[in-house]
Design an enzyme around this catalytic site. Sequence first.
Site, PDB file in Angstrom:
ATOM      1  N   SER A 148       0.366  -1.401   0.162  1.00 48.39           N
ATOM      2  CA  SER A 148      -0.143   0.331   0.062  1.00 48.39           C
ATOM      3  C   SER A 148       0.915   0.856  -0.112  1.00 48.39           C
ATOM      4  O   SER A 148       1.936   1.558   0.507  1.00 48.39           O
ATOM      5  CB  SER A 148      -1.289  -0.326   0.915  1.00 48.39           C
ATOM      6  N   TYR A 190      -2.566  -0.715  10.028  1.00 50.02           N
ATOM      7  CA  TYR A 190      -3.193  -0.847   9.027  1.00 50.02           C
ATOM      8  C   TYR A 190      -1.532  -0.039   7.829  1.00 50.02           C
ATOM      9  O   TYR A 190      -1.276  -1.052   7.699  1.00 50.02           O
ATOM     10  CB  TYR A 190      -3.767  -0.437   8.282  1.00 50.02           C
TER      11      TYR A 190
END
Length: 248
Positions: free
Chosen positions: A153, A166
Amino acid sequence: MHTYQATENALKDKVILITGAGDGIGRVAAITYAKHGATVILLGKTTNKLECVYDEIVNAGYPQPAIVPMDLKGASKQNYRDLAATIESQFSRLDGLLNNAGILGTLGPLEHFCSSTFENVMKVNVTAQAMITKALFPVMRKSKSASVVFTSSGVGRKGREFWGPYAISKFAVEGMMQTWACEVEKTPIRVNCINPGATRTSMRASAFPGEDRDLLATPEDLMPTYLYLMSDDSADINGQSLDAQAKK
């Protein structure tokens, strides 16, 4: 490699396992891999979703897939060992592993993160991916050219406020990929990451509920990069973190 164009049989006779194959990017990757000739193993926690993907692949006339219901949050070492043994007995080898499953957790200041949420995010996004990859390495060594792909990500490359556990998990994934890539450098296995970017998925909608989904790339738009890293065209690519979308 967002402009990569795979040949029709780019993945012919390959055996590829996809985690989180029931919906979103995992579902589209599984169907796309099957379309290009692969026998796909669909792993996910929701059996009826996996069955829908299975039916879609079979009805399209692609190679018959396999289904493995598994909740990565609660999976044990023995579950992973059994998975590897089943794949070896049924297919003799594994040519590809797409570590796609992941959870978002709760967004907000790190100062306020919940320890149980942190543990769950790390378990699914990091520990489970390390465990399943470790367990499957022996059966991947039986392949002439095997590819492991982790899902990264943008917030796992450069810290960004409020992405909490996250983001930390994705930094860990990038480091795990790089470490493994160094260790397999002289073997037929290669290890890389894909950063999908902003994509029209349920996870993205949870993170940005007010966003106009029609402006986002679809999972189908990302498939050139996913195909590239699973095909033999990427046999010399190892230890890289690729973007599935062109920089705007």
